[in-house]
Design a protein around this motif. Structure first.
Motif, PDB file in Angstrom:
ATOM      1  N   LYS A  61     -33.579   4.450   5.635  1.00 12.83           N
ATOM      2  CA  LYS A  61     -33.916   3.336   6.513  1.00 12.83           C
ATOM      3  C   LYS A  61     -33.179   2.085   6.043  1.00 12.83           C
ATOM      4  O   LYS A  61     -33.187   1.753   4.860  1.00 12.83           O
ATOM      5  CB  LYS A  61     -35.429   3.092   6.463  1.00 12.83           C
ATOM      6  CG  LYS A  61     -35.893   1.975   7.347  1.00 12.83           C
ATOM      7  CD  LYS A  61     -37.399   1.796   7.239  1.00 12.83           C
ATOM      8  CE  LYS A  61     -37.842   0.612   8.066  1.00 12.83           C
ATOM      9  NZ  LYS A  61     -39.280   0.407   7.955  1.00 12.83           N
ATOM     10  N   ARG A  62     -32.554   1.436   6.968  1.00 16.93           N
ATOM     11  CA  ARG A  62     -31.836   0.202   6.657  1.00 16.93           C
ATOM     12  C   ARG A  62     -32.838  -0.952   6.750  1.00 16.93           C
ATOM     13  O   ARG A  62     -33.571  -1.078   7.732  1.00 16.93           O
ATOM     14  CB  ARG A  62     -30.727  -0.002   7.679  1.00 16.93           C
ATOM     15  CG  ARG A  62     -29.784  -1.097   7.316  1.00 16.93           C
ATOM     16  CD  ARG A  62     -28.361  -0.555   7.504  1.00 16.93           C
ATOM     17  NE  ARG A  62     -27.375  -1.550   7.230  1.00 16.93           N
ATOM     18  CZ  ARG A  62     -26.709  -1.603   6.088  1.00 16.93           C
ATOM     19  NH1 ARG A  62     -26.955  -0.705   5.162  1.00 16.93           N
ATOM     20  NH2 ARG A  62     -25.824  -2.510   5.886  1.00 16.93           N
ATOM     21  N   ILE A  63     -32.850  -1.800   5.745  1.00 16.72           N
ATOM     22  CA  ILE A  63     -33.787  -2.926   5.703  1.00 16.72           C
ATOM     23  C   ILE A  63     -33.001  -4.208   5.879  1.00 16.72           C
ATOM     24  O   ILE A  63     -32.053  -4.483   5.141  1.00 16.72           O
ATOM     25  CB  ILE A  63     -34.573  -2.936   4.384  1.00 16.72           C
ATOM     26  CG1 ILE A  63     -35.359  -1.616   4.263  1.00 16.72           C
ATOM     27  CG2 ILE A  63     -35.486  -4.148   4.299  1.00 16.72           C
ATOM     28  CD1 ILE A  63     -36.035  -1.429   2.933  1.00 16.72           C
ATOM     29  N   ALA A  64     -33.419  -4.964   6.883  1.00 14.33           N
ATOM     30  CA  ALA A  64     -32.745  -6.224   7.167  1.00 14.33           C
ATOM     31  C   ALA A  64     -33.174  -7.280   6.157  1.00 14.33           C
ATOM     32  O   ALA A  64     -34.318  -7.327   5.730  1.00 14.33           O
ATOM     33  CB  ALA A  64     -33.070  -6.693   8.579  1.00 14.33           C
ATOM     34  N   ILE A  65     -32.250  -8.119   5.788  1.00 10.75           N
ATOM     35  CA  ILE A  65     -32.533  -9.225   4.869  1.00 10.75           C
ATOM     36  C   ILE A  65     -32.653 -10.493   5.684  1.00 10.75           C
ATOM     37  O   ILE A  65     -31.783 -10.836   6.476  1.00 10.75           O
ATOM     38  CB  ILE A  65     -31.404  -9.376   3.838  1.00 10.75           C
ATOM     39  CG1 ILE A  65     -31.245  -8.067   3.060  1.00 10.75           C
ATOM     40  CG2 ILE A  65     -31.685 -10.545   2.895  1.00 10.75           C
ATOM     41  CD1 ILE A  65     -30.040  -8.034   2.146  1.00 10.75           C
ATOM     42  N   GLU A  66     -33.794 -11.154   5.498  1.00 10.71           N
ATOM     43  CA  GLU A  66     -34.014 -12.414   6.224  1.00 10.71           C
ATOM     44  C   GLU A  66     -33.539 -13.590   5.374  1.00 10.71           C
ATOM     45  O   GLU A  66     -33.758 -13.618   4.175  1.00 10.71           O
ATOM     46  CB  GLU A  66     -35.507 -12.570   6.534  1.00 10.71           C
ATOM     47  CG  GLU A  66     -36.028 -11.521   7.470  1.00 10.71           C
ATOM     48  CD  GLU A  66     -37.503 -11.717   7.757  1.00 10.71           C
ATOM     49  OE1 GLU A  66     -38.002 -12.866   7.640  1.00 10.71           O
ATOM     50  OE2 GLU A  66     -38.155 -10.725   8.065  1.00 10.71           O
ATOM     51  N   ALA A  67     -32.935 -14.549   6.027  1.00  9.16           N
ATOM     52  CA  ALA A  67     -32.514 -15.760   5.323  1.00  9.16           C
ATOM     53  C   ALA A  67     -33.715 -16.691   5.185  1.00  9.16           C
ATOM     54  O   ALA A  67     -34.542 -16.808   6.076  1.00  9.16           O
ATOM     55  CB  ALA A  67     -31.417 -16.473   6.111  1.00  9.16           C
ATOM     56  N   CYS A  68     -33.852 -17.322   4.062  1.00  7.28           N
ATOM     57  CA  CYS A  68     -34.988 -18.217   3.828  1.00  7.28           C
ATOM     58  C   CYS A  68     -34.611 -19.658   4.082  1.00  7.28           C
ATOM     59  O   CYS A  68     -33.600 -20.155   3.873  1.00  7.28           O
ATOM     60  CB  CYS A  68     -35.501 -18.075   2.408  1.00  7.28           C
ATOM     61  SG  CYS A  68     -36.180 -16.459   2.090  1.00  7.28           S
TER      62      CYS A  68
END
Length: 144
Positions: free
Chosen positions: A137-144
């Motif tokens: 599963k590819r996990i998206a990285i959220e920008a903070c």
């Protein structure tokens, strides 16, 4: 990993033998095993001459498959020391019965619910179907 790995393979390297009994007995070798794989299943075949399906126990604990056979050696020792029918006794006895235990670490794609075993002509065959593994599963990285 798509191969069965042997928990007892350590003994192969250290002891320099092609067999790896978990319970060592003087002059005893663990039963020989062949493992085959195809796209749908694994098949384990173990030679057990002189034994029947009643002499063998198979247990699955998490991903560890244990095959064991415990022979009642004490009863046989008593028989060896006493005369049998009509005063019959051993002059030479080279064939021994021994206990053994082999443990195999199963790969993650084995479907534990589909494992079945059969015994024919001194060969134990354990069939293990493969199950479909979840795709990564590819996990998206959220920008903070």
């Amino acid at each position: 990993m798509n191969e069965l790995s042997f928990l007892d393979s350590f003994f192969n390297d250290v002891m320099g033998t092609d067999c790896a009994p978990v319970l060592y007995h003087s002059g005893f070798s663990a039963p020989k095993v062949d493992v085959k794989e195809n796209k749908n299943a694994y098949t384990l075949e173990m030679e057990l001459p002189g034994r029947t399906e009643k002499d063998v126990d198979i247990e699955l604990d998490h991903d560890n498959l244990t095959i064991a056979s415990v022979k009642e050696e004490k009863k046989e020792e008593k028989k060896d020391n006493k005369d049998g029918k009509d005063g019959e006794k051993y002059i030479l006895k080279e064939r021994k019965t021994s206990s053994f235990t082999r443990r195999f670490s199963l790969p993650s794609d084995v479907d534990a619910e589909s494992i079945n075993a059969s015994f024919k002509n001194g060969v134990l065959t354990i069939s293990m179907k493969k199950k479909a593994l979840a795709e990564p599963k590819r996990i998206a990285i959220e920008a903070c």
